[in-house]
Design an enzyme around this catalytic site. Structure first.
Site, PDB file in Angstrom:
ATOM      1  N   LYS A   1       0.806  -1.219   0.000  1.00 30.13           N
ATOM      2  CA  LYS A   1       0.000   0.000   0.000  1.00 30.13           C
ATOM      3  C   LYS A   1       0.839   1.270   0.000  1.00 30.13           C
ATOM      4  O   LYS A   1       0.484   2.273  -0.621  1.00 30.13           O
ATOM      5  CB  LYS A   1      -0.947  -0.013   1.205  1.00 30.13           C
TER       6      LYS A   1
ATOM      7  N   GLU B   1      -2.615   6.194   8.084  1.00 25.37           N
ATOM      8  CA  GLU B   1      -3.268   7.202   7.272  1.00 25.37           C
ATOM      9  C   GLU B   1      -4.394   7.867   8.056  1.00 25.37           C
ATOM     10  O   GLU B   1      -4.932   7.306   9.013  1.00 25.37           O
ATOM     11  CB  GLU B   1      -3.788   6.621   5.963  1.00 25.37           C
TER      12      GLU B   1
ATOM     13  N   HIS C   1     -14.184  -3.261   8.864  1.00 27.33           N
ATOM     14  CA  HIS C   1     -13.465  -3.107   7.595  1.00 27.33           C
ATOM     15  C   HIS C   1     -13.693  -4.264   6.624  1.00 27.33           C
ATOM     16  O   HIS C   1     -13.033  -4.347   5.588  1.00 27.33           O
ATOM     17  CB  HIS C   1     -11.955  -2.918   7.833  1.00 27.33           C
TER      18      HIS C   1
ATOM     19  N   ARG D   1      -6.603  -8.322  -8.869  1.00 27.27           N
ATOM     20  CA  ARG D   1      -7.292  -9.608  -9.024  1.00 27.27           C
ATOM     21  C   ARG D   1      -8.773  -9.345  -9.233  1.00 27.27           C
ATOM     22  O   ARG D   1      -9.216  -8.191  -9.227  1.00 27.27           O
ATOM     23  CB  ARG D   1      -7.100 -10.458  -7.762  1.00 27.27           C
TER      24      ARG D   1
END
Length: 613
Positions: free
Chosen positions: A116, A200, A235, A297
């Protein structure tokens, strides 16, 4: 065109790939572990190869065994599905080096977008907006804590190699940072073999919006519009839909153009998803949507895109992997109607969403016009503790959002599973939530209202009376009451709990020993009440039992230690998720029966709490 295909996966996605491959005349090869010997994907494939014991690290994650299976069966290509090795660049390269066709992006693209932090840096250079945060190499706890403070709480800790909601923690204060970081790193190491994280800024009212992209080996890249995956629990996506509510034409054009730029920046080939986070505090706007990550994917939620575009994404994958150009250009792709997908899991919302395992003695899916079921199980199959507990993806299409929502709700309400518990009734309530119905959702909805949504439904009086009549002998006539219809009541056991039900019918000539009541996506067992029945331990006993087979990851208390209600005692890892077990009341740890690293079976005594005076 590819003529034979090995699917390096299991469950519903393996069955999904087999379905398209069969329609294209492609021979399919399944792989399976000990636990999956009788699985649906094994039954549906033209050929199947055993690749090892049940744990994923000894079977589905062993690249050498999958390559050996492809060689032994003469498979020409390998499709990785999603999860497992699907985003493993080294595995992709090993497939290519073995002279096989890899149904996926180039290994270099997987590497570029797989971490990421590196992906965000690359996207910023490509002119794709990214969320503020720290994406560096320094992983010292104190340093990361200082960076989190600079960004400003709340923050998200995210595993750089993470995905599927794993390796992610929301931290709302500096005091909670160290524990959350340690837990996130443990889960990341166990799930991805990499414990590095990034930090973040957490958007207060976030929406999760993603764009389906597709590229070929001739330089063409298109988007297939957006999906909204904002309804999440911890999440993990719960219900997905396409298109996104409140998306206007200008914002869609800007968002999808950014997604295409992102794909072109890594010379992307095949199916991929660019995930964005949007500020949901107001109307959607291109200047308040930021890149999060790319999944290199096929996504779990790809059926909603297929439903609104009429495109078979797996077919496109196989054609592109065979060297063909994309079947359609951008101007050929349009949105038709609305689609929603709900993830039906073997889990019990009333018990903190703990996974539910066992034999599917009853498996009945609801139907609706425009409906679709993607599943990897069948009635009589086993839900094992080794893998993700998904039973099926339930998909509904409609001319507009309201029609799709109503159809999906009807399908879920007509779904019946026994004795394994599912989240079907939770999903029905989520669809009926006023904010979801209005399309004004953000990723925090379930966090705010999840306790109410998780409350188990109660069967209707009508359903109970109908079931009770099948348990009562016809020879026992209803009692008489003055100036009233004949009526009597009797005691029964509803899932082991004593209940009184009015009997209005004549009863049965062959009364049953038990009847399943199915309603609202839930199933209950109604049985005659017997005084000599056995009973489990009383509530409040203080016995901390393993809710499922698993591995003890941490033990946070010692024998003799005083604890307070809700205090974490230990953490159990099962079905790829961590489950914290807490003290049921204030007391003392009278017994501690396990240590970190120990494997335990369901209902094993882990600890005993004695209440303090």
């Amino acid at each position: 065109m590819i003529t034979s295909l090995l699917i390096a996966n299991r469950g519903e996605i393996a069955c999904r790939i087999i379905r398209t491959a069969r329609a294209m005349g492609i021979r399919t090869v399944a792989v399976y572990s000990d636990a999956d010997a009788q699985a649906l994907h094994v039954r549906e494939a033209d050929e199947a190869v055993h690749i090892g014991p049940s744990p994923t690290r000894e079977s589905y994650l062993v690249a050498e065994r999958i390559l050996a299976a492809a060689k032994a069966t003469g498979a020409e290509a390998i499709h990785p599905g999603y999860g497992f090795l699907s985003e493993n660049a080294a595995f992709a390269q090993s497939v290519i080096d073995a002279g096989l066709v890899w149904v996926g992006p180039n290994p270099s693209s997987i590497t570029a977008m797989g971490l990421k932090d590196a992906a965000k840096t690359l996207m910023a250079k490509a002119g794709v907006p990214v969320t503020p945060g720290y994406m560096g190499a320094d992983q010292d706890t104190a340093f990361l804590a200082r960076e989190a403070a600079k960004i400003g709480y709340p923050v998200l800790i995210k595993a750089v190699a993470g995905g599927g909601g794993k390796g992610m923690r929301l931290v709302e204060s500096a005091d909670a940072f160290a524990d959350a970081l340690a837990s996130c790193k443990r889960e990341a190491a166990a799930s991805f073999g990499n414990d590095h994280v990034l930090i973040e800024k957490y958007i207060a009212s976030p929406r999760h919006i993603e764009v389906q992209v597709f590229g070929d080996r001739h330089g063409n890249v298109v988007h297939l519009f957006e999906r909204d995956c904002s309804l999440q629990r911890r999440h993990q996506k719960v219900i997905e839909e396409a298109p996104a509510p409140g998306m206007d034409a200008a914002t869609r054009e800007a968002l999808c153009a950014a997604a295409v730029r992102a794909a072109k920046a890594v010379d992307y080939v095949g199916a991929g998803t660019i995930e964005f986070i949007a500020d949901g505090s107001g109307a959607l706007s291109a200047d308040r949507i930021w890149f999060m990550e790319m999944n290199t994917r096929l996504q779990v939620e790809h059926p909603v895109t297929e439903a609104i575009t009429g495109v078979d994404l797996v077919e496109w994958q196989l054609r592109v992997a065979s060297g063909e150009r994309l079947p359609l250009a951008q101007h050929d792709l349009t949105i038709d109607g609305w689609a929603m997908e709900a993830r039906l899991y073997a889990e019990d919302p009333a018990k903190g969403f703990l996974p539910s395992i066992g034999r599917l003695e009853l498996l009945q899916f609801g139907e609706a016009e425009g409906g679709r079921i993607d599943t990897g199980v069948y009635e009589g199959a086993e839900v094992s503790p080794f893998y993700d507990p998904m039973i099926a993806k339930v998909i509904a299409w409609g001319d507009d959002r309201e029609e799709a929502r109503e159809r999906l709700g009807a399908m879920l309400q007509d779904t019946a599973v026994w004795p394994v518990r599912t989240n079907a009734s939770f999903l029905v309530k989520a669809l009926q939530h006023p904010d979801f119905a209005a399309g004004t959702i953000d990723t925090g909805l379930i966090g705010r209202d999840g306790e109410e949504l998780a409350q188990p439904p109660v069967p209707s009086a009508e359903a109970l009376r109908a079931a009770a009549a099948a348990l009562v002998p016809a020879a026992i006539a209803p009692g008489l009451r003055l100036n009233a219809p004949p009526r009597r009541t009797a005691w029964f056991l509803l899932d082991g709990e004593k209940i009184e039900i009015a009997i209005d019918a004549a009863g049965s000539d062959e009364p049953s020993n038990g009847v399943l009541v199915t309603e609202q996506g839930q199933a209950w067992l109604l049985a005659p009440w017997r005084r000599d029945g056995t009973h489990g331990a009383a509530d409040g006993s203080g016995a901390i039992l393993a809710p499922m087979p698993g591995k003890v990851i941490t033990v946070d208390v010692t024998a003799g230690q005083s604890v307070v209600r809700g205090q974490k005692l230990l953490t159990l890892e099962a079905m790829k998720m961590e489950h914290a077990l807490t003290a049921p009341f204030d007391g003392v740890v009278a017994r501690l029966e396990v240590t970190a690293g120990q494997q335990v079976q369901v209902d094993a005594l882990l600890a005993q709490i004695e209440e303090t005076e």
